[in-house]
Structure formats: C-alpha cells, structure tokens
Design a protein around this motif. Structure first.
Motif, PDB file in Angstrom:
ATOM      1  N   VAL A  66       0.849  -1.184   0.000  1.00  0.00           N
ATOM      2  CA  VAL A  66       0.000   0.000   0.000  1.00  0.00           C
ATOM      3  C   VAL A  66       0.888   1.240   0.000  1.00  0.00           C
ATOM      4  O   VAL A  66       1.694   1.437   0.900  1.00  0.00           O
ATOM      5  N   VAL A  67       0.753   2.072  -1.007  1.00  0.00           N
ATOM      6  CA  VAL A  67       1.610   3.247  -1.149  1.00  0.00           C
ATOM      7  C   VAL A  67       1.110   4.364  -0.238  1.00  0.00           C
ATOM      8  O   VAL A  67      -0.014   4.824  -0.370  1.00  0.00           O
ATOM      9  N   LEU A  68       1.938   4.798   0.702  1.00  0.00           N
ATOM     10  CA  LEU A  68       1.573   5.883   1.609  1.00  0.00           C
ATOM     11  C   LEU A  68       2.497   7.084   1.438  1.00  0.00           C
ATOM     12  O   LEU A  68       2.055   8.215   1.554  1.00  0.00           O
ATOM     13  N   VAL A  69       3.766   6.828   1.176  1.00  0.00           N
ATOM     14  CA  VAL A  69       4.731   7.904   0.949  1.00  0.00           C
ATOM     15  C   VAL A  69       5.618   7.518  -0.224  1.00  0.00           C
ATOM     16  O   VAL A  69       5.792   6.333  -0.533  1.00  0.00           O
ATOM     17  N   ASP A  70       6.201   8.520  -0.868  1.00  0.00           N
ATOM     18  CA  ASP A  70       7.074   8.241  -2.005  1.00  0.00           C
ATOM     19  C   ASP A  70       8.534   8.168  -1.556  1.00  0.00           C
ATOM     20  O   ASP A  70       8.854   8.334  -0.379  1.00  0.00           O
ATOM     21  N   ARG A  71       9.425   7.920  -2.512  1.00  0.00           N
ATOM     22  CA  ARG A  71      10.838   7.701  -2.177  1.00  0.00           C
ATOM     23  C   ARG A  71      11.500   8.919  -1.527  1.00  0.00           C
ATOM     24  O   ARG A  71      12.227   8.763  -0.534  1.00  0.00           O
ATOM     25  N   PRO A  72      11.303  10.156  -2.029  1.00  0.00           N
ATOM     26  CA  PRO A  72      11.925  11.301  -1.343  1.00  0.00           C
ATOM     27  C   PRO A  72      11.493  11.432   0.111  1.00  0.00           C
ATOM     28  O   PRO A  72      12.310  11.763   0.976  1.00  0.00           O
ATOM     29  N   ALA A  73      10.217  11.158   0.378  1.00  0.00           N
ATOM     30  CA  ALA A  73       9.737  11.230   1.761  1.00  0.00           C
ATOM     31  C   ALA A  73      10.384  10.150   2.615  1.00  0.00           C
ATOM     32  O   ALA A  73      10.744  10.391   3.783  1.00  0.00           O
ATOM     33  N   LEU A  74      10.542   8.945   2.050  1.00  0.00           N
ATOM     34  CA  LEU A  74      11.197   7.869   2.789  1.00  0.00           C
ATOM     35  C   LEU A  74      12.640   8.238   3.124  1.00  0.00           C
ATOM     36  O   LEU A  74      13.111   8.005   4.245  1.00  0.00           O
ATOM     37  N   LEU A  75      13.346   8.815   2.162  1.00  0.00           N
ATOM     38  CA  LEU A  75      14.733   9.212   2.401  1.00  0.00           C
ATOM     39  C   LEU A  75      14.820  10.293   3.465  1.00  0.00           C
ATOM     40  O   LEU A  75      15.707  10.260   4.340  1.00  0.00           O
ATOM     41  N   ALA A  76      13.899  11.260   3.410  1.00  0.00           N
ATOM     42  CA  ALA A  76      13.903  12.333   4.408  1.00  0.00           C
ATOM     43  C   ALA A  76      13.599  11.780   5.796  1.00  0.00           C
ATOM     44  O   ALA A  76      14.255  12.149   6.782  1.00  0.00           O
ATOM     45  N   CYS A  77      12.620  10.890   5.883  1.00  0.00           N
ATOM     46  CA  CYS A  77      12.271  10.294   7.182  1.00  0.00           C
ATOM     47  C   CYS A  77      13.444   9.491   7.741  1.00  0.00           C
ATOM     48  O   CYS A  77      13.748   9.560   8.939  1.00  0.00           O
ATOM     49  N   GLY A  78      14.093   8.730   6.865  1.00  0.00           N
ATOM     50  CA  GLY A  78      15.255   7.969   7.314  1.00  0.00           C
ATOM     51  C   GLY A  78      16.384   8.867   7.802  1.00  0.00           C
ATOM     52  O   GLY A  78      17.050   8.562   8.795  1.00  0.00           O
ATOM     53  N   SER A  79      16.587   9.996   7.134  1.00  0.00           N
ATOM     54  CA  SER A  79      17.628  10.939   7.541  1.00  0.00           C
ATOM     55  C   SER A  79      17.313  11.563   8.891  1.00  0.00           C
ATOM     56  O   SER A  79      18.206  11.727   9.739  1.00  0.00           O
ATOM     57  N   VAL A  80      16.037  11.908   9.104  1.00  0.00           N
ATOM     58  CA  VAL A  80      15.629  12.474  10.389  1.00  0.00           C
ATOM     59  C   VAL A  80      15.848  11.464  11.508  1.00  0.00           C
ATOM     60  O   VAL A  80      16.361  11.798  12.591  1.00  0.00           O
ATOM     61  N   LEU A  81      15.482  10.223  11.250  1.00  0.00           N
ATOM     62  CA  LEU A  81      15.656   9.174  12.255  1.00  0.00           C
ATOM     63  C   LEU A  81      17.134   8.965  12.570  1.00  0.00           C
ATOM     64  O   LEU A  81      17.522   8.861  13.752  1.00  0.00           O
ATOM     65  N   LEU A  82      17.956   8.894  11.542  1.00  0.00           N
ATOM     66  CA  LEU A  82      19.394   8.692  11.753  1.00  0.00           C
ATOM     67  C   LEU A  82      20.002   9.850  12.534  1.00  0.00           C
ATOM     68  O   LEU A  82      20.794   9.636  13.472  1.00  0.00           O
ATOM     69  N   ALA A  83      19.619  11.083  12.181  1.00  0.00           N
ATOM     70  CA  ALA A  83      20.137  12.253  12.894  1.00  0.00           C
ATOM     71  C   ALA A  83      19.703  12.225  14.355  1.00  0.00           C
ATOM     72  O   ALA A  83      20.474  12.580  15.259  1.00  0.00           O
ATOM     73  N   GLY A  84      18.464  11.779  14.601  1.00  0.00           N
ATOM     74  CA  GLY A  84      17.984  11.693  15.975  1.00  0.00           C
ATOM     75  C   GLY A  84      18.748  10.674  16.790  1.00  0.00           C
ATOM     76  O   GLY A  84      19.065  10.901  17.968  1.00  0.00           O
ATOM     77  N   ILE A  85      19.070   9.537  16.186  1.00  0.00           N
ATOM     78  CA  ILE A  85      19.825   8.503  16.905  1.00  0.00           C
ATOM     79  C   ILE A  85      21.233   8.992  17.234  1.00  0.00           C
ATOM     80  O   ILE A  85      21.724   8.807  18.353  1.00  0.00           O
ATOM     81  N   VAL A  86      21.878   9.621  16.256  1.00  0.00           N
ATOM     82  CA  VAL A  86      23.222  10.160  16.503  1.00  0.00           C
ATOM     83  C   VAL A  86      23.175  11.220  17.599  1.00  0.00           C
ATOM     84  O   VAL A  86      24.024  11.252  18.502  1.00  0.00           O
ATOM     85  N   SER A  87      22.167  12.099  17.534  1.00  0.00           N
ATOM     86  CA  SER A  87      22.008  13.128  18.556  1.00  0.00           C
ATOM     87  C   SER A  87      21.805  12.499  19.934  1.00  0.00           C
ATOM     88  O   SER A  87      22.348  12.979  20.940  1.00  0.00           O
ATOM     89  N   SER A  88      21.044  11.407  19.985  1.00  0.00           N
ATOM     90  CA  SER A  88      20.780  10.724  21.264  1.00  0.00           C
ATOM     91  C   SER A  88      22.058  10.153  21.860  1.00  0.00           C
ATOM     92  O   SER A  88      22.265  10.177  23.080  1.00  0.00           O
TER      93      SER A  88
END
Length: 472
Positions: free
Chosen positions: A59-81
């Motif tokens: 089921v398509v909910l988000v496209d590839r650019p959104a997935l990449l942005a979400c992944g980047s936000v998550l990675l930045a949050g983990i590093v910040s943590s």
C-alpha cells in the motif's frame, strides 16, 4: 480485500477509538499519565495490526523522497541521542516519534482498505466524543448554577485534561471536523440542526476555556481555506455562524444568567483577552541559546527538559523545540516534509474545490484540522502532549489514507517494510520498558522533584516531565 482482513481492520479501529475515548472520560480519569499509557497501548495495537496485515507494504503511503527524508531524520535523531546527556530519555523521545508514525500508518492503511466505511466510523467517533464532552461541560455548569455557593469557576467546567490548554488542543483538532456534516448535501435538515448545535456548543467550550492557541489555529485555518475555493468558503461560513452562536451562549450563561443569580464568575473569558506571551519569552530564549550552542545535532531529543527552568519542560514552540533538541538540519528536513505534504493536499483541494463528494469535503476539513494544530504548535505543546500526539497521528494518517496520487510513486519493497516494522516493534517495546520502569515510582519521582525544585509539575513524557537531575 477479503472479509477476514476487513474484520481485523474494523476490530483494530474500534478498539483504538474506545481507548482514545476512555483517555478523556470522567473526572480525574483523563490526566496526562493515563493518556500517555493509552497512547503506548494504541501504538502497541497498531504494530500488532500491521504485522497481521502482511501485505501492507504494497500500500503506497509515501514516495521515495519522503522515505529518504524520514530515514535521515531518524538517523540524525539517533546520533544526537548518542551524544546527549541522558541517552535513554533521548531514545524514549525517538521511540515516541516512531510509535506515532506507526499509528498514522495504521490509520492510513485502515482507510485505504476499508474505504468510506472507515470515514463514517471515524466521523461518528468524533461526534460521539464531542457530544460526551459537551454534555459533561453542561452538566458541570448546571451543578455550579444550582449549588448555591454563589461562585462559578469556568476553568472547573473543563474535565478530562490536566490543563485546559490541552483541552484546547483537542478542540483545535475536532472543531474543523464537526463542520463536515454541514457541508454534505446528503445530510438531512434535522441532522443539520443538531450538528450546528453541537458545533456551537463546542465553540462555547472553546470560549470558556480561553485557549488563545485554539483561536489562532482556527483563524489561520480559515485563512488557508479561504483560498481553497468554494468549499473552503462554505466551511468558513458555518464556522463563523457557530462562533457567533457560541459567543452568544457564553454571554447568556455566564453573564446574563450568572448576573441574574448574583453569582461571581472567575476565570471569565474576558480576563484572558491579552496579547502577552504568558512566560513563553524565557522559554524561547532558552531554546535559542541551546540552538546557538549545538546547532548541528542539538542537545538531544527531550533534552530541553534536561535544563531546568521554573516554567515548562518544553518551549511551547515546535520549530524551536525541534531545533534545540534535534539540530537545525533535522528541523529543516522535517519542515520540508511537512510543507511538501501540506502543499500536495492544498493543490488537491484547490482542484476539487467545487466537488460535493464526501471524500473531497472530508479532505478539506482534515486539512483545516492539521493547519490549525500546526499553527497552535507554534505557541503551545501540541507535539508534546500524548492526546494531541495521538490525534495528530489520526489526522495525518486519515489524510494519507484518502490522498490521490498524481503519478503512482515507486512502491517500497519488502525489505523497507520489514525494517520499519522491526524498528516500530523495538520502539513500542522500549516505551513499554519505560512505563514498567517508571510507572510504579511516579509518586516518589514527583515528590523528589518537589523536594529538589519545588514549584508546579511540568508535563513532558510524564506529568512531571523534567528529567534534569539537581547536582548534590
């Protein structure tokens, strides 16, 4: 979709709505702590539900650019943590974000698979809970008028939340949605009357609550819908009429009737007609200093609460909060994601501004709800409070579920899906661990805070949300 999957979808949705309703039912029942527990339970059921629906990655909910942005936000949050002063609390905030996204995905999947039947159930739920809270408000008002004390506190008429501003956040989400039956051509005249009465009562409560963020959010939402075309202007017309009716009801009850009975009204709406920042200035200054000191990764998620101040454990401003805790790059990514989603929805609404289709009108109301909540988050803790976070997940997921793609984006593969499911499961399990760790000792934690700092509780994850440890 076969009957078995539809049945599971409905079971999850009904269970979720029941939990969401219980979180604000009764006096003293719907406090911050119970709402946080309810949010964790809902997130847990969402993970189980998505695991049961093994085809959900198709089921398509988000496209590839959104997935990449979400992944980047998550990675930045983990590093910040990892660089934060208290990594476990920082990871708790990330887990909360992942759980909220999982809830939004579950709502979106439910809408995609169940269609308009899910719309009807969700709208009935919104109406039901607003009717319940309106009846609760009127019942408390009646008891105040007949109590014989000669005093009436309008703030005491708002139950189910530990702070009336949190009640206002909930109203910002639901006021736009209550106008939907008034926009539908299929609604019977009697239903129009009852719906308008409910919307007017809901505005009466908004006036009595005096949450300025709600008025600001609804004002900006009205401005946004004004340029959305014909249907947006119809929405504004009904809201203005309901506002006038709500103000008139407030005047009749708390001015005319209270004056006739010789009652003294405290916390009147007129007392809150101010333009002050209500102590937000020092909070925004603290956030600004944190950004200047750690602009790239921030102090760590939730770590505004790690620097004690006598006012609040969050800055009451979503952008400053994210920038001070997650860093400027992460903030820009999130703003880009939000802006991109809002723009896509706005374009779709503009293109269908003359449509009378229920789904198109629903999209308009959900858009107004989201605009109002995001606006209020600029002056209030919409992205912090558990019930508001849950409603944000619902509104975003609902919008995603009814979105119409211009061109079908690349579908995420099974690896992406199961990686996300594994991350979501880990996030919920971590939140369960935090609950098991802290819940039995919340009273002791609160007493220790009072001994160390004194003053009022400052909600964040728990009712007392300050995580700073006073040095010996």
């Amino acid at each position: 979709m076969d009957a078995a999957w539809t049945g599971r979808t409905k079971i999850w949705l009904v269970l979720t709505l029941l939990i969401t309703a219980v979180m604000v039912f009764g006096h003293g029942l719907g406090g911050h702590t119970l709402q946080r527990l309810g949010q964790v339970v809902v997130a847990g059921t969402a993970v189980v539900f998505l695991f049961c629906c093994r085809t959900s990655y198709a089921v398509v909910l988000v496209d590839r650019p959104a997935l990449l942005a979400c992944g980047s936000v998550l990675l930045a949050g983990i590093v910040s943590s990892l660089y934060a002063h208290q990594p476990l609390w920082a990871l708790t905030e990330i887990a909360l974000l992942a759980a909220s996204c999982c809830c939004a995905e579950a709502f979106a999947y439910t809408r995609r698979t169940s269609g308009v039947s899910a719309d009807r159930l969700l709208l009935l739920f919104v109406v039901f809970i607003c009717v319940f809270k309106s009846f609760d408000f009127l019942t408390l008002a009646f008891h105040s008028f007949v109590s014989g004390t000669g005093k009436l506190d309008t703030g005491g008429l708002l139950s189910g939340f530990s702070n009336k501003r949190f009640y206002g956040q909930f109203q910002t989400f639901t006021l736009p949605l209550l106008a939907l039956p008034l926009l539908l051509s299929t609604t019977k005249r009697s239903a129009h009357v009852w719906t308008f009465l409910l919307l007017s009562l809901w505005w009466l409560i908004a006036v009595a609550g005096g949450t300025r963020g709600t008025w600001l959010g609804m004002g900006v939402a009205a401005c946004g819908l004004f340029i959305c075309g014909h249907s947006g202007r119809r929405w504004i017309t009904w809201q203005v009429l309901a506002v006038l009716a709500g103000v008139a009801l407030y005047w009749l009850l708390f001015s005319v009737l209270a004056g006739y009975l010789g009652m003294e009204v405290s916390n009147a709406a007129s007392e809150r007609l101010t333009t002050t920042l209500s102590d937000r200035g020092p909070l925004w200054q603290q956030a600004g200093e944190m950004i200047r000191e750690h602009p790239w990764l921030g102090f760590g998620p939730m770590h505004f609460a790690d620097i004690h101040n006598p006012i609040a454990a969050h800055p009451h401003q979503a952008i400053l909060q994210w920038a001070s805790e997650w860093g400027i790059p992460s903030t820009l990514l999130v703003m880009g994601l939000v802006g991109r989603g809002l723009w896509a929805t706005f374009i779709l609404i503009r293109e269908r501004s003359t449509s009378d289709e229920p789904t198109d009108l629903l999209r308009l109301c959900l858009f107004a709800s989201l605009i109002g909540a995001l606006t209020q988050s600029m002056v209030d803790g919409v992205i912090v409070m558990p019930y508001s976070q849950l409603w944000l997940s619902l509104v975003v997921g609902w919008l995603m579920g009814i979105h119409v793609w211009k061109g079908e984006p690349t579908k995420p593969n099974a690896f992406i899906h199961w990686s996300w499911m594994g991350l979501s499961t880990a996030a919920v399990l971590f939140l369960v661990y935090v609950v098991i760790r802290d819940f039995p000792h919340l009273d002791e934690r609160n007493k220790l805070y009072q001994q160390q700092y004194g003053g009022h509780f400052q909600p964040r994850f728990w009712t007392q949300g300050v995580i700073a440890i006073k040095p010996e």
